[in-house]
Design a protein around this motif. Sequence first.
Motif, short mmCIF file in Angstrom:
data_model
loop_
_atom_site.label_atom_id
_atom_site.label_comp_id
_atom_site.label_asym_id
_atom_site.label_seq_id
_atom_site.Cartn_x
_atom_site.Cartn_y
_atom_site.Cartn_z
N GLU A 1 -0.92 3.77 7.27
CA GLU A 1 -1.72 4.33 8.37
C GLU A 1 -3.19 4.42 7.99
O GLU A 1 -4.07 4.03 8.75
CB GLU A 1 -1.19 5.71 8.76
N GLN A 2 -3.47 4.97 6.81
CA GLN A 2 -4.85 5.14 6.35
C GLN A 2 -5.53 3.77 6.20
O GLN A 2 -6.66 3.59 6.65
CB GLN A 2 -4.90 5.88 5.01
N CYS B 1 0.84 -1.20 0.00
CA CYS B 1 0.00 0.00 0.00
C CYS B 1 0.87 1.25 0.00
O CYS B 1 2.06 1.19 0.30
CB CYS B 1 -0.93 0.00 1.21
N VAL B 2 0.28 2.36 -0.33
CA VAL B 2 0.96 3.64 -0.31
C VAL B 2 0.91 4.24 1.09
O VAL B 2 1.90 4.73 1.60
CB VAL B 2 0.32 4.61 -1.35
N ASP B 3 -0.25 4.18 1.73
CA ASP B 3 -0.45 4.80 3.04
C ASP B 3 -0.92 3.74 4.04
O ASP B 3 -2.12 3.50 4.21
CB ASP B 3 -1.48 5.92 2.91
N THR C 1 6.41 2.23 -2.71
CA THR C 1 6.29 3.37 -3.62
C THR C 1 6.06 2.88 -5.04
O THR C 1 5.87 3.68 -5.95
CB THR C 1 7.56 4.24 -3.59
N PRO D 1 4.15 -0.74 3.29
CA PRO D 1 4.31 0.44 2.43
C PRO D 1 5.21 0.17 1.22
O PRO D 1 6.22 -0.53 1.33
CB PRO D 1 4.96 1.47 3.34
N GLU E 1 -7.49 2.61 -1.18
CA GLU E 1 -6.40 2.66 -2.16
C GLU E 1 -6.73 1.91 -3.44
O GLU E 1 -5.88 1.75 -4.31
CB GLU E 1 -5.11 2.12 -1.55
#
Length: 127
Positions: free
Chosen positions: A16-17, A12-14, A61, A59, A113
């Motif tokens: 936390e979210q 995932c990118v985020d 990128t 995480p 996402e």
Amino acid sequence: MACRISELVLDCVDAEQLAVFWSEVLGYVEVGREDDGSIELGPPGTGFGGPQPTLVLSPTTDPRPRKLRLHLDVSPTDRDQQAELRRLLTLGARHADIGQTGEENWYPLLDPEGNEFCLLRRQLPPV
């Protein structure tokens, strides 16, 4: 001897979210955090190695190259499918168009996402 699924890893990118989203969806809590920013979620009071797999949000990128070949299916535990669908949409899920006919007994959805998952009709008892 056989294997069992102990954890599912979702790039995932985020983190936390998605940790907030998936904790609410599954009723999981944070059970671990790594230096690379990965967050592991699991059932309260158990965590890794318990009867249900944990979910690791890892995480990255790297852009998602195409449709995932694996997705999660979730089933409501304490309400009917329509009530659970409303709850998931309120949490940030979105409907996904995967060419369904409208006759299916499940709903294809996307997490915040864009990761696919399905809400099944059959209600299961909580673990």
